[in-house]
Design an enzyme around this catalytic site. Sequence first.
Site, PDB file in Angstrom:
ATOM      1  CG  ASP A 168     -29.151 -28.004  -2.489  1.00 26.63           C
ATOM      2  OD1 ASP A 168     -28.943 -28.913  -3.329  1.00 26.63           O
ATOM      3  OD2 ASP A 168     -30.221 -27.373  -2.424  1.00 26.63           O
ATOM      4  CG  HIS A 199     -31.965 -30.573  -3.482  1.00 25.76           C
ATOM      5  ND1 HIS A 199     -32.155 -29.220  -3.683  1.00 25.76           N
ATOM      6  CD2 HIS A 199     -32.910 -31.200  -4.244  1.00 25.76           C
ATOM      7  CE1 HIS A 199     -33.148 -29.041  -4.534  1.00 25.76           C
ATOM      8  NE2 HIS A 199     -33.618 -30.226  -4.885  1.00 25.76           N
TER       9      HIS A 199
END
Length: 230
Positions: A168, A199
């Site tokens: 992420d 993400h």
Amino acid sequence: MAERITIDSKDGSFGAYVARPGAGFGPGLVVIQEIFGINATMRAIADAFARAGYIAVVPDLFWRLEPGVELIDQGSDLEKAFGLYNAYDEDLGVTDLIAALGAVRQLEGCTGKVGTVGYCLGGKLAYLMATRSDADANVSYYGVGIERNLEEVGNISRPLLLHIAGEDELVAPAARGRILDAVAQNPLITTYLYPGLGHAFARVDGTTYQKEAAELANGRTLTFLSSHLG
């Protein structure tokens, strides 16, 4: 069946999108938006949860800043979304979500059990709902900023599911490590790590969407919610 409702909080009122199951009744679910408002993506997510048997309600998180925001994850919309995110007060947001939780419990057809599912900003807020509210179960997808509230892990007394993207870009590796270490101490928290994924891997039609991983995470979510909301 979809509709709009108004939810009252201590500071005013705000709108919410509601998707109901065909049966007309079921557990409630507060679906917590990303930084793009109640857009087509969030409405589609709520509709999918309704098809799975939940009364799914998406509150307007940004009503204090700009009601009715609908953005996408590209171009000038992305810049505006981050501006709203940076101006957003998470503590007031939790207050609004607790009001939403109570409103959902009172909706016609709700069994009384209500959980939360949140994405991105909403993923952080789902974590805070686990630490600060009486939601019956909570699910967080790639929450951003959870590491800033790890001292609240001990407050969690109802089941929480965390979907964590292994790469992420909005959560530093060190922060991700602190989160995983902290939540491992609470047996009510289930964590799934998705190695190599960025993400918002579950945002359909998003720039980082990964279909196989999204379907895996969504299946885990439905199993978890069925176990704890009935």
